[in-house]
Design a protein around this motif. Structure first.
Motif, PDB file in Angstrom:
ATOM      1  N   ALA A  94      20.529  23.556  18.822  1.00 39.74           N
ATOM      2  CA  ALA A  94      19.278  23.343  17.673  1.00 39.74           C
ATOM      3  C   ALA A  94      18.313  24.482  16.984  1.00 39.74           C
ATOM      4  O   ALA A  94      18.607  24.606  15.706  1.00 39.74           O
ATOM      5  N   LEU A  95      18.901  25.484  17.458  1.00 40.57           N
ATOM      6  CA  LEU A  95      18.312  26.887  16.545  1.00 40.57           C
ATOM      7  C   LEU A  95      19.590  27.557  15.415  1.00 40.57           C
ATOM      8  O   LEU A  95      19.029  27.030  14.330  1.00 40.57           O
ATOM      9  N   LEU A  96      20.678  26.322  15.172  1.00 39.71           N
ATOM     10  CA  LEU A  96      21.336  27.076  14.476  1.00 39.71           C
ATOM     11  C   LEU A  96      20.966  25.529  13.463  1.00 39.71           C
ATOM     12  O   LEU A  96      20.979  26.184  11.878  1.00 39.71           O
ATOM     13  N   ALA A  97      20.881  24.663  14.576  1.00 40.16           N
ATOM     14  CA  ALA A  97      20.913  23.396  13.333  1.00 40.16           C
ATOM     15  C   ALA A  97      19.404  23.416  12.060  1.00 40.16           C
ATOM     16  O   ALA A  97      19.963  23.452  11.248  1.00 40.16           O
ATOM     17  N   HIS A  98      18.593  24.233  13.347  1.00 40.99           N
ATOM     18  CA  HIS A  98      17.407  24.090  12.309  1.00 40.99           C
ATOM     19  C   HIS A  98      16.898  25.618  11.085  1.00 40.99           C
ATOM     20  O   HIS A  98      17.206  25.250  10.275  1.00 40.99           O
ATOM     21  N   GLN A  99      18.351  26.714  11.410  1.00 43.50           N
ATOM     22  CA  GLN A  99      17.961  27.549  10.585  1.00 43.50           C
ATOM     23  C   GLN A  99      18.763  26.792   9.452  1.00 43.50           C
ATOM     24  O   GLN A  99      18.399  28.298   8.423  1.00 43.50           O
ATOM     25  N   GLN A 109      11.327  28.727   6.184  1.00 44.56           N
ATOM     26  CA  GLN A 109      10.451  27.890   6.794  1.00 44.56           C
ATOM     27  C   GLN A 109      10.593  28.609   8.084  1.00 44.56           C
ATOM     28  O   GLN A 109      11.156  29.417   8.256  1.00 44.56           O
ATOM     29  N   ARG A 110       9.483  26.900   8.547  1.00 46.39           N
ATOM     30  CA  ARG A 110       8.993  27.209   9.528  1.00 46.39           C
ATOM     31  C   ARG A 110       9.199  26.101  10.346  1.00 46.39           C
ATOM     32  O   ARG A 110       9.072  25.132   9.710  1.00 46.39           O
ATOM     33  N   ALA A 111       9.773  26.372  11.492  1.00 44.27           N
ATOM     34  CA  ALA A 111      10.325  24.962  12.624  1.00 44.27           C
ATOM     35  C   ALA A 111       9.707  24.819  13.706  1.00 44.27           C
ATOM     36  O   ALA A 111      10.615  26.095  13.981  1.00 44.27           O
ATOM     37  N   THR A 112       9.363  23.498  14.158  1.00 38.67           N
ATOM     38  CA  THR A 112       8.936  24.138  15.983  1.00 38.67           C
ATOM     39  C   THR A 112       9.889  22.915  16.130  1.00 38.67           C
ATOM     40  O   THR A 112      10.086  22.249  16.432  1.00 38.67           O
ATOM     41  N   PHE A 113      10.229  23.209  16.981  1.00 40.33           N
ATOM     42  CA  PHE A 113      10.547  22.063  18.489  1.00 40.33           C
ATOM     43  C   PHE A 113      11.254  22.162  20.205  1.00 40.33           C
ATOM     44  O   PHE A 113      10.709  23.390  20.316  1.00 40.33           O
ATOM     45  N   GLU A 114      11.529  21.457  20.912  1.00 42.40           N
ATOM     46  CA  GLU A 114      10.712  21.150  22.302  1.00 42.40           C
ATOM     47  C   GLU A 114      12.358  22.033  22.776  1.00 42.40           C
ATOM     48  O   GLU A 114      13.430  21.277  22.727  1.00 42.40           O
ATOM     49  N   GLY A 115      12.591  23.739  23.629  1.00 40.88           N
ATOM     50  CA  GLY A 115      13.848  24.020  23.860  1.00 40.88           C
ATOM     51  C   GLY A 115      13.023  23.419  25.222  1.00 40.88           C
ATOM     52  O   GLY A 115      11.987  23.315  26.476  1.00 40.88           O
TER      53      GLY A 115
END
Length: 183
Positions: A94-99, A109-115
């Motif tokens: 998920a981190l790599l996809a958002h990066q 850019q700023r992205a928030t997701f549920e880890g």
């Protein structure tokens, strides 16, 4: 049932067969980067197998000499470790996809997701660099991504710098930073 020698022999055969299969598969198809989940699945299989083998060896050599019961207990312990490995791998993917998405947009850019441990915020700053044309290929547009992760409101971690380059198809993929001279 199982003797330590037979378990050792079995384990060696499994390892050798896995190593023998790897080069043949690599020669057939071009190398595609594996996701963290793909890598974690391989580690999970190994963890469960090693847990079962160690459990069988311990079970065979202690108490009533019940290798089967020891193998089941060892495999279960390996399964618990596997679950943790998969959760961490899912977060890494998920981190790599958002990066990668942040790099495609450029700037900050700023992205928030549920880890698996709660909300994760990824802040990525990207800067453009250009790879000069070489005998290997044409000029490529690349971006360095510098990312920081925030877990909740307390923990922060710097992920360092990762180089992404644009492919001919327009996608951004992780590249080898040693091939690029920073200017």
């Amino acid at each position: 049932m199982f003797t330590p020698k037979s378990l050792t022999a079995f384990f060696c055969v499994v390892l050798l067969s896995l190593q023998a299969a790897s080069p043949a598969q690599a020669a057939k198809a071009p190398r595609v980067p594996k996701s963290q989940i793909d890598r974690a699945i391989g580690r999970c299989v190994a963890t469960v197998a090693i847990g079962a083998l160690l459990g069988a060896a311990v079970g065979n050599n202690s108490g009533r000499g019940n290798a089967g019961r020891g193998a089941v207990i060892g495999a279960a312990a390996g399964g618990v470790v596997c679950a943790v490995i998969l959760k961490v791998a899912k977060d890494k993917d998920a981190l790599l996809a958002h990066q990668q998405e942040a790099v495609a947009l450029g700037g900050m850019q700023r992205a928030t997701f549920e880890g698996h441990d709660g909300p994760v915020t990824l802040i990525t700053k990207s800067r453009d660099v250009e790879q000069p044309a070489t005998s290997i290929g044409p000029v490529r547009v690349c971006r360095y991504a510098e990312s920081q992760v925030e877990l909740g409101t307390e923990q922060q971690a710097d992920l360092g710098s990762q180089l992404y380059c644009r492919t001919e198809g327009g996608d951004w993929t992780i590249a080898d930073a040693s091939a690029l001279s920073q200017g």
